[in-house]
Design a protein around this motif. Structure first.
Motif, PDB file in Angstrom:
ATOM      1  N   PHE A 214      45.927  -4.052 -34.413  1.00  0.00           N
ATOM      2  CA  PHE A 214      46.169  -5.410 -33.925  1.00  0.00           C
ATOM      3  C   PHE A 214      45.975  -5.483 -32.413  1.00  0.00           C
ATOM      4  N   GLU A 215      46.553  -4.527 -31.687  1.00  0.00           N
ATOM      5  CA  GLU A 215      46.418  -4.566 -30.233  1.00  0.00           C
ATOM      6  C   GLU A 215      44.962  -4.356 -29.814  1.00  0.00           C
ATOM      7  N   GLY A 216      44.228  -3.561 -30.578  1.00  0.00           N
ATOM      8  CA  GLY A 216      42.813  -3.358 -30.287  1.00  0.00           C
ATOM      9  C   GLY A 216      41.921  -4.430 -30.881  1.00  0.00           C
ATOM     10  N   TYR A 217      42.522  -5.334 -31.633  1.00  0.00           N
ATOM     11  CA  TYR A 217      41.810  -6.400 -32.341  1.00  0.00           C
ATOM     12  C   TYR A 217      40.618  -5.841 -33.100  1.00  0.00           C
ATOM     13  N   ASP A 218      40.894  -4.755 -33.806  1.00  0.00           N
ATOM     14  CA  ASP A 218      39.889  -4.051 -34.595  1.00  0.00           C
ATOM     15  C   ASP A 218      39.987  -4.563 -36.036  1.00  0.00           C
ATOM     16  N   MET A 219      39.116  -5.484 -36.389  1.00  0.00           N
ATOM     17  CA  MET A 219      39.208  -6.126 -37.701  1.00  0.00           C
ATOM     18  C   MET A 219      38.853  -5.168 -38.837  1.00  0.00           C
ATOM     19  N   LYS A 220      37.976  -4.219 -38.581  1.00  0.00           N
ATOM     20  CA  LYS A 220      37.651  -3.241 -39.615  1.00  0.00           C
ATOM     21  C   LYS A 220      38.872  -2.380 -39.922  1.00  0.00           C
ATOM     22  N   ALA A 221      39.533  -1.910 -38.884  1.00  0.00           N
ATOM     23  CA  ALA A 221      40.734  -1.088 -39.083  1.00  0.00           C
ATOM     24  C   ALA A 221      41.842  -1.904 -39.730  1.00  0.00           C
ATOM     25  N   LEU A 222      41.978  -3.170 -39.337  1.00  0.00           N
ATOM     26  CA  LEU A 222      43.012  -4.013 -39.905  1.00  0.00           C
ATOM     27  C   LEU A 222      42.751  -4.260 -41.389  1.00  0.00           C
ATOM     28  N   THR A 223      41.497  -4.484 -41.746  1.00  0.00           N
ATOM     29  CA  THR A 223      41.143  -4.712 -43.152  1.00  0.00           C
ATOM     30  C   THR A 223      41.554  -3.533 -44.019  1.00  0.00           C
ATOM     31  N   GLU A 224      41.416  -2.330 -43.495  1.00  0.00           N
ATOM     32  CA  GLU A 224      41.773  -1.130 -44.256  1.00  0.00           C
ATOM     33  C   GLU A 224      43.279  -1.050 -44.525  1.00  0.00           C
ATOM     34  N   LEU A 225      44.074  -1.743 -43.705  1.00  0.00           N
ATOM     35  CA  LEU A 225      45.532  -1.687 -43.841  1.00  0.00           C
ATOM     36  C   LEU A 225      46.087  -2.801 -44.716  1.00  0.00           C
ATOM     37  N   CYS A 258      44.445 -14.290 -29.353  1.00  0.00           N
ATOM     38  CA  CYS A 258      45.404 -13.193 -29.530  1.00  0.00           C
ATOM     39  C   CYS A 258      44.768 -11.824 -29.304  1.00  0.00           C
ATOM     40  N   ALA A 259      43.472 -11.785 -29.073  1.00  0.00           N
ATOM     41  CA  ALA A 259      42.819 -10.506 -28.767  1.00  0.00           C
ATOM     42  C   ALA A 259      43.456  -9.895 -27.534  1.00  0.00           C
ATOM     43  N   GLY A 260      43.727  -8.594 -27.603  1.00  0.00           N
ATOM     44  CA  GLY A 260      44.326  -7.901 -26.471  1.00  0.00           C
ATOM     45  C   GLY A 260      45.826  -8.074 -26.359  1.00  0.00           C
ATOM     46  N   SER A 261      46.478  -8.503 -27.430  1.00  0.00           N
ATOM     47  CA  SER A 261      47.927  -8.722 -27.414  1.00  0.00           C
ATOM     48  C   SER A 261      48.697  -7.405 -27.378  1.00  0.00           C
ATOM     49  N   ARG A 262      50.014  -7.513 -27.211  1.00  0.00           N
ATOM     50  CA  ARG A 262      50.914  -6.371 -27.275  1.00  0.00           C
ATOM     51  C   ARG A 262      52.015  -6.668 -28.287  1.00  0.00           C
ATOM     52  N   LEU A 263      52.451  -5.633 -28.998  1.00  0.00           N
ATOM     53  CA  LEU A 263      53.509  -5.757 -29.986  1.00  0.00           C
ATOM     54  C   LEU A 263      54.671  -4.845 -29.616  1.00  0.00           C
ATOM     55  N   LEU A 264      55.888  -5.395 -29.661  1.00  0.00           N
ATOM     56  CA  LEU A 264      57.101  -4.602 -29.487  1.00  0.00           C
ATOM     57  C   LEU A 264      57.880  -4.628 -30.794  1.00  0.00           C
ATOM     58  N   PRO A 265      58.321  -3.466 -31.293  1.00  0.00           N
ATOM     59  CA  PRO A 265      59.065  -3.452 -32.554  1.00  0.00           C
ATOM     60  C   PRO A 265      60.420  -4.142 -32.422  1.00  0.00           C
ATOM     61  N   VAL A 266      60.753  -4.939 -33.419  1.00  0.00           N
ATOM     62  CA  VAL A 266      62.075  -5.540 -33.539  1.00  0.00           C
ATOM     63  C   VAL A 266      62.525  -5.349 -34.983  1.00  0.00           C
ATOM     64  N   SER A 267      63.708  -5.807 -35.293  1.00  0.00           N
ATOM     65  CA  SER A 267      64.241  -5.657 -36.637  1.00  0.00           C
ATOM     66  C   SER A 267      64.577  -7.038 -37.170  1.00  0.00           C
TER      67      SER A 267
END
Length: 335
Positions: A214-225, A258-267
């Protein structure tokens, strides 16, 4: 009033806040309405304690008040939903971002506000399952008293006689309401997804790969997940997408900012979640954009639900930084 019933201190009431918030959240489907309902419950309890006759426990009495507060709110017509509860999935070619009012939507909730600390693993698992978005959404389809009965009996493990006393009804009526509620949920059972405590090694690796994709906005990698029939929602917009092609297609078109975004884990909601910051072209840092609540099933991401923070409410609720600097770290002066 019983001779042994003495006015509780604030600490006596406060120790029930988390579990009452969890109860009200399941009833109302709204983080903010649940917290307001609990605050109302506490105020009513404090003001009317002279009427408490001590025939039940303080906890039961508080649940009685909270139930009445929730039923009053639900009788006003409030009913929360997810985008898929309101419209059909839109093909990418017809995708349109149409907002609906905030009071339409089922809302995310930080785990710490609704899941009290318990030492029984089975009890903890039930609690987490019962705040998942899919389960809370299913509860919203029930009539309000059936909803209360199901939560009290199935989630909180109250006896039928205790629920009957709380609702001023009979055990037979409680059992009948529970049977009807179960039948309704069985017609469209909430989808299974992994809870966040604990995630196994494979699930944790899946999340790490998701963040990287997601942070790399790699759609191929995202599709695999993503699961082949994965779902993406974006309240307050009623648009929702199904399938990897439409999801990734949206992300590189209407969602390209949203390309180039950052994600922080939450609960959140007992499942993995992230605070999503998108790039700020003016400052070079990152600004709050959404709380993402993920659903994991059979080793894939089956859904990611992006609650856009257009009204600037979610990030303070989750206690995460207001901004990130260019390195993706909280800006100076923030926790």
């Amino acid at each position: 009033m019983s001779d042994t019933a003495t006015r509780p201190g604030l600490d006596d009431l406060e120790k029930y806040r988390v579990e009452l918030t969890g109860y009200c959240y399941r009833m109302l489907g709204s983080a903010f309405e649940a917290e307001d309902a609990v605050q109302d419950t506490m105020v009513r309890a404090w003001r009317s304690f002279d009427k408490f006759e001590g025939r039940s426990s303080l906890r039961s009495w508080l649940y009685r008040i909270a139930t009445n507060v929730c039923l009053d709110s639900l009788n006003a017509g409030n009913k929360r939903a997810r985008p898929m509860d309101l419209t059909a999935a839109a093909p990418l070619a017809q995708a349109a971002l149409t907002p609906r009012p905030d009071n339409v939507w089922l809302e995310p909730m930080p785990d710490a506000r609704v899941l009290p600390t318990v030492h029984d693993p089975a009890e903890a698992a039930v609690a987490r399952e019962s705040v998942r978005l899919a389960f809370v959404a299913a509860l919203q389809q029930l009539p309000s008293k059936q909803r209360a009965v199901l939560i009290l009996r199935e989630v909180l493990a109250w006896r039928a006689s205790e629920v009957a006393e709380l609702l001023d009804t009979t055990v037979a009526s409680v059992n009948s309401a529970l049977q009807r509620a179960r039948a309704t949920l069985a017609e469209a059972p909430p989808a299974d997804s992994a809870t966040a405590n604990p995630l196994d090694d494979e699930q944790q690796k899946l999340l790490e790969r998701y963040v990287s994709a997601f942070e790399g906005y790699d759609m191929k990698a995202l599709t695999e997940l993503l699961a082949e029939d994965a779902v993406m929602t974006m309240p307050p917009f009623d648009l929702w997408l199904r399938g990897t092609d439409d999801i990734t297609g949206f992300m590189v078109t209407l969602g390209h900012e949203c390309a180039g975004s950052r994600l922080l884990p939450v609960s959140a909601n007992g499942t993995p979640a992230f605070a999503h910051y998108k790039p700020d072209p003016d400052s070079g840092g990152f600004v709050p954009w959404a709380i993402q609540v993920l659903e994991i099933s059979e080793g894939r991401i089956a859904g990611f639900h992006c609650f856009l923070d257009l009204s600037k409410r979610w990030f303070p609720l989750f206690g995460v930084p207001e901004r990130l600097d260019a390195q993706g770290l909280p800006e100076a002066g923030q926790a």
